[in-house]
Write a protein that holds these residues in place. Structure first.
Motif, short mmCIF file in Angstrom:
data_model
loop_
_atom_site.label_atom_id
_atom_site.label_comp_id
_atom_site.label_asym_id
_atom_site.label_seq_id
_atom_site.Cartn_x
_atom_site.Cartn_y
_atom_site.Cartn_z
N GLY A 293 0.81 -1.21 0.00
CA GLY A 293 0.00 0.00 0.00
C GLY A 293 0.84 1.26 0.00
N GLY A 294 1.90 1.27 0.79
CA GLY A 294 2.79 2.43 0.80
C GLY A 294 3.45 2.66 -0.55
N SER A 295 3.88 1.57 -1.20
CA SER A 295 4.49 1.69 -2.52
C SER A 295 3.48 2.19 -3.55
CB SER A 295 5.04 0.33 -2.97
OG SER A 295 6.06 -0.12 -2.10
N MET A 296 2.23 1.75 -3.45
CA MET A 296 1.19 2.20 -4.37
C MET A 296 0.93 3.70 -4.23
SD MET A 296 -1.30 -1.12 -3.96
CE MET A 296 -2.79 -0.16 -4.20
N LEU A 297 0.88 4.17 -3.00
CA LEU A 297 0.68 5.61 -2.78
C LEU A 297 1.84 6.41 -3.36
CD1 LEU A 297 -0.77 6.13 0.82
CD2 LEU A 297 -1.93 6.35 -1.36
N ALA A 298 3.06 5.92 -3.13
CA ALA A 298 4.23 6.64 -3.62
C ALA A 298 4.23 6.74 -5.15
CB ALA A 298 5.51 5.95 -3.14
N LEU A 299 3.70 5.74 -5.83
CA LEU A 299 3.65 5.76 -7.27
C LEU A 299 2.46 6.56 -7.81
CD1 LEU A 299 4.58 2.09 -8.25
CD2 LEU A 299 5.95 4.14 -8.60
N ALA A 300 1.37 6.58 -7.06
CA ALA A 300 0.14 7.23 -7.55
C ALA A 300 0.17 8.74 -7.39
CB ALA A 300 -1.07 6.65 -6.82
N PHE A 301 1.03 9.26 -6.50
CA PHE A 301 1.08 10.70 -6.25
C PHE A 301 2.50 11.21 -6.36
CE2 PHE A 301 -2.74 9.30 -4.03
CZ PHE A 301 -3.67 10.22 -4.48
#
Length: 464
Positions: A123-131
């Protein structure tokens, strides 16, 4: 570049909603177990040591697998690892409705901990990529707020579930929400991995070392000094081997070189100390309030709001104080507040009321709350920008690992001091002893932080 919390690279909005919803579940999974422990012991007919594994298996697997879950997510795909973690959390929690013995429950809790680690890392990696840019900062700020909300209100929610539906719903309730998250995951864009290598040996050594240490702390006191010493020796050897392996890696799982940075170590130690005091209290106070004070599970959860709500509402106050005063002074002051509060737990007794616990509960919660988020910034700000990502992993691993060890130590101490029965005067005396020990530990950490953050003396040179 995304500058607001709106759909952007990687479908920002759906990623944000999905990750925030799953993050809310993780504190519930821990605090739910603590509120449910008395009922679990009575219903399954088990002793304290066995019941402790319901908490320790989840937290130990969470901490152990979180260290390698991030690199696995980068290698094989962020959404894939995240979805696997949420699915494992869902299955383990829902299966708790069917368990009839403590062994099966502990195994399911361990699987839930592995799932939680995968969900957090993915989840943390997804946030870092999405924003990107300021939007990323706001997204992670919301993530911290939701995590704080889960910690603050988790005991109350879990208490109501246990009191009205039974202890199994302390695990099944969050799992049902995880099922809704799985539906949202199907709308999250694919986030493929980069194929980088994973340090499987380092991950295996760290996991084995931490689980061996927790096993020794929980089982050792009841099995005798030789068994405890054996567990600790094996754990120390595994940690030593892990350090040797990591120093030889070009891309280590944990950058041990960061431990030479005194300010980073100081803030990581302080951050770990806040959680190492707060979380064991959240785990074992419910048993005291239920078994000794005589409260119901729902009322117990409401009392614990005095301890947890400050952790949610005070981080902005702490950030403002850190702008007006030396940040280290704010951290030390927060540690002292928490230390004073935990010493106040020596006044707890069978006749405790909300008014008699108000001050110590608020002091501990205030100490933790004033540094929420801010202390992470101080720790990561002490390292060069190019090492922030690695430093964040070390920082979080230190905090969660020491928290897990602290829960095991406090549980072992209570088991020894009460003869395995968390009831009556023996439990009161044991809780007072634990409070004194935790207060002394906080005092030692205050000294360590002051020493580590002290400016080095200028070198004096003599002209020849």
């Amino acid at each position: 570049m995304n500058t607001s919390l709106s759909p952007g690279r990687g479908g920002g909005t759906i990623v944000l909603v999905t990750v925030l919803l799953s993050t809310l579940l993780l504190p519930l999974a821990l605090t739910g177990a603590s509120v449910a422990l008395p009922d679990i012991q009575r219903d399954l007919g088990v002793g304290l040591t066995s019941a402790q594994w319901v908490v320790n298996s989840y937290n130990a697997c969470f901490a152990a697998f979180l260290v390698s879950a991030g690199s696995i997510a980068d290698a094989v795909g962020r959404r894939r690892v995240y979805a696997f973690g949420v699915a494992l959390f869902f299955v383990s929690g829902l299966s708790s409705l069917l368990v009839q013995d403590i062994g099966a429950l502990v195994a399911l809790r361990a699987l839930g901990g592995v799932g939680a680690a995968a969900a957090v890392a993915g989840g943390g990696s997804m946030l870092a990529l999405a924003f990107e840019g300021p939007a990323r900062a706001r997204a992670f700020g919301l993530l911290g707020t939701v995590l704080g909300a889960g910690t603050a209100f988790g005991p109350a929610v879990a208490g109501l579930l246990v009191e009205n539906l039974g202890w199994r719903f302390a695990f099944a309730g969050p799992a049902l929400v995880a099922g809704a998250v799985l539906l949202l995951v199907t709308r999250v864009p694919a986030m493929r991995g980069d194929g980088r290598s994973v340090d499987w040996l380092g991950g295996a050594l760290f996991t084995a070392a931490l689980l061996t240490l927790i096993g020794g702390l929980v089982e050792g006191p009841g099995r005798g000094a030789p068994v405890l010493a054996g567990f600790l020796a094996v754990s120390a050897a595994l940690f030593g081997l892990f350090a040797v392996v990591e120093r030889r890696r070009e891309e280590p799982l944990v950058d041990l070189g960061l431990l030479a940075n005194r300010r980073f170590v100081a803030y990581a130690l302080a951050a770990a100390t806040f959680m190492s005091v707060l979380v064991p209290l959240l785990v074992y106070l419910p048993s005291y309030l239920i078994n000794v004070v005589g409260l119901g599970a729902g009322t117990t959860g409401l009392w614990l709001l005095l301890l947890t709500v400050p952790t949610l509402v005070l981080p902005t106050v702490g950030a403002e104080l850190a702008h007006r005063f030396p940040p280290t002074a704010v951290v030390v002051g927060a540690l002292l507040l928490m230390g004073a509060g935990v010493l106040g737990f020596t006044t707890l007794g069978p006749d405790s009321t909300p008014w008699t616990v108000l001050l110590p509960f608020l002091l501990v919660g205030t100490g933790v709350g004033l540094t929420g988020g801010m202390i992470d910034g101080l720790g990561l700000g002490a390292v060069p920008p190019e090492r922030v990502g690695t430093a964040a992993g070390v920082f979080n691993a230190t905090r969660l690992s020491l928290e897990t060890v602290s829960i095991a130590i406090v549980g072992a101490a209570l088991a020894v001091l009460t003869g395995g029965e968390l009831v009556g005067a023996a439990f009161t005396g044991a809780l007072h002893g634990v409070a004194l020990a935790l207060g002394g530990f906080v005092g030692l950490v205050v000294v360590a932080v002051l020493v580590l953050t002290r400016a080095p003396r200028p070198r004096v040179t003599v002209d020849s």
